[in-house]
Design an enzyme around this catalytic site. Sequence first.
Site, PDB file in Angstrom:
ATOM      1  N   ASP A 223       0.949  -1.201   0.017  1.00 17.78           N
ATOM      2  CA  ASP A 223      -0.007   0.039   0.109  1.00 17.78           C
ATOM      3  C   ASP A 223       0.902   1.133   0.121  1.00 17.78           C
ATOM      4  O   ASP A 223       1.334   1.398   1.025  1.00 17.78           O
ATOM      5  CB  ASP A 223      -0.859   0.014   1.133  1.00 17.78           C
TER       6      ASP A 223
ATOM      7  N   ASP B 155      -4.201   3.777   2.592  1.00 16.04           N
ATOM      8  CA  ASP B 155      -5.524   3.482   2.849  1.00 16.04           C
ATOM      9  C   ASP B 155      -6.138   2.199   2.996  1.00 16.04           C
ATOM     10  O   ASP B 155      -7.073   1.951   3.116  1.00 16.04           O
ATOM     11  CB  ASP B 155      -6.237   4.296   1.474  1.00 16.04           C
TER      12      ASP B 155
ATOM     13  N   ASP C 189      -1.667  -0.810  -4.120  1.00 18.74           N
ATOM     14  CA  ASP C 189      -1.652   0.000  -5.136  1.00 18.74           C
ATOM     15  C   ASP C 189      -0.561  -0.008  -6.204  1.00 18.74           C
ATOM     16  O   ASP C 189       0.668  -0.707  -5.800  1.00 18.74           O
ATOM     17  CB  ASP C 189      -2.108   1.556  -4.827  1.00 18.74           C
TER      18      ASP C 189
ATOM     19  N   GLU D 108      -6.294 -18.452 -18.894  1.00 19.93           N
ATOM     20  CA  GLU D 108      -6.616 -19.177 -17.922  1.00 19.93           C
ATOM     21  C   GLU D 108      -7.871 -20.112 -18.294  1.00 19.93           C
ATOM     22  O   GLU D 108      -9.017 -19.714 -18.552  1.00 19.93           O
ATOM     23  CB  GLU D 108      -7.472 -18.206 -16.852  1.00 19.93           C
TER      24      GLU D 108
ATOM     25  N   ASP E  45      -8.536 -13.749 -18.670  1.00 19.42           N
ATOM     26  CA  ASP E  45      -9.655 -14.415 -17.735  1.00 19.42           C
ATOM     27  C   ASP E  45     -10.590 -15.351 -18.352  1.00 19.42           C
ATOM     28  O   ASP E  45     -10.974 -14.727 -19.394  1.00 19.42           O
ATOM     29  CB  ASP E  45     -10.184 -13.168 -16.945  1.00 19.42           C
TER      30      ASP E  45
END
Length: 502
Positions: free
Chosen positions: A18, A22, A26, A254, A196
């Site tokens: 992070d 927060d 990220d 995938e 995906d």
Amino acid sequence: MWWRDAVFYEIYVRSFADGDGDGLGDLPGIRSRLGYLRDLGVDAVWLTPFYPSPDADHGYDVADHTDVDPRFGTLADFDALLADAHALGLRVLVDVVPNHTSEEHRWFRNALSDPEHPDRRRYLFRPGRDGGPPNGWTSAFGGSAWQLDGRSGEYYLHLFAREQPDLDWHNETVQRDFEEVLRFWLDRGVDGFRIDVAQGLFKDQSFAEMEEPDPPTWHADWVTAVNQPELHPLYRRWRRLADGYEGDRSFVGEVVLENQERVADYVRPDELQLAFNLALLWDDWDAAAMRATIDRTHTAMSAVGAVPTWVLENHDVPRVATRYGGGADGRRRARAAALLLLALPGSVFLYQGQELGLEEVDIPDGLRQDPLFFHSGGARKGRDGCRVPIPWTTTGPGFGFTAAEPWLPMPDEFGRRSVDAQTEDPASSLELYRFALAHRPAGAFEWLDGPGGILVFRRGDVVCLVNVDAPGLELPSGELLVASESVADGLAPATAAWVRTR
Ligand code: NOJ
């Protein structure tokens, strides 16, 4: 053809590091930790979706395929991350999610707001049957795969969450859009894509009913709604598109099929370079089962000249140490499995935290976040346990992942398993991975004779032995390169070793 024997590292973006305090990982956080990945010795990273998303499936519900969600950073942050990764010799794959969009994607909003809007034809709206959905197809997250659009009285298809409407890939506009998405990221310099639900895009246009196995299976071999022949010309086009760029850009699909012969169809020479081989991931700690999976994989992949891939963890399944029994036994088996994984020929996919030997975290129901948990009314616990942020330092609650409260609670024992705690500890999982990554055996693969319960094979001048559950075994003579436990008294059960014999 860098991808033929590469080690990829999956970064689950919200749980890696992070940068802005927060509690959510990220892109700047990832950027600050790239040196760790270089030192670990991986070749490439795969970033899970960081695109704008209302988070009905933690980013796999994409509202805009060509931007960065402000919670994860900006496009400029992405460019900086990519430049730094390349400067360190790391390649970067991004996730492309073509099977469905978010319900908040502008295409779907248009589709709902006006049944005559051309965007409606990007999705699969169908009239109901006998007062119910068009057919009995079910969603992977539970319940019917059809959701009523109250306004028009039609239903739309969603093979995952209701908030993830499936696109109609028979619509050429959809095909063109995604070529633009691929170009957008290729132009920015990405080294490839993880696709995906790669077997899912085109649907069986007869909408024939399917017979669902009971109990449910991890794979989609039975799902006749998908795995359609139209996928192959599509992937050939995608391959040509990527091949038009410099730098050997690559795809990994995938393909959630157990049958390796069917997976092989996706990695024929002019289609995707790689497909996840998820079969080993579902084997128990059982030498015969693992050997059978390795053999089936080799046979199927070599028939099409493709590279085998090996996966023991990802963000959708419980951690390997837990699957292999948990606790000290599970962690010991997971260490031995690491030496199996990194000795096999082909490409390897690691999941963040696997190198730390992390176990599945038992999240209290009240703190669970995975939509799978909610859509199944709590019957399926979901995937949060493997998605807990990874620990960098020894003290909580954020363990160097965040200065705030992490988005999922990190257990106290994460201090002992953190990168700081394990670094330079020769007995640690992290140092085992570092060594093995730096010394992966190469050369032709050949099984060697061994007693039952043991996997023994040669790669060039190195013999790899994995004692799954046999009595202790003497090591062959030669130079011991690495062992997952002490081998002073031979190769005990749940221990692996690499020995240079020539
Ligand atoms: C596979 C992804 O790995 C999983 O996390 C996601 O829920 C489904 N695809 C749907 O996009």
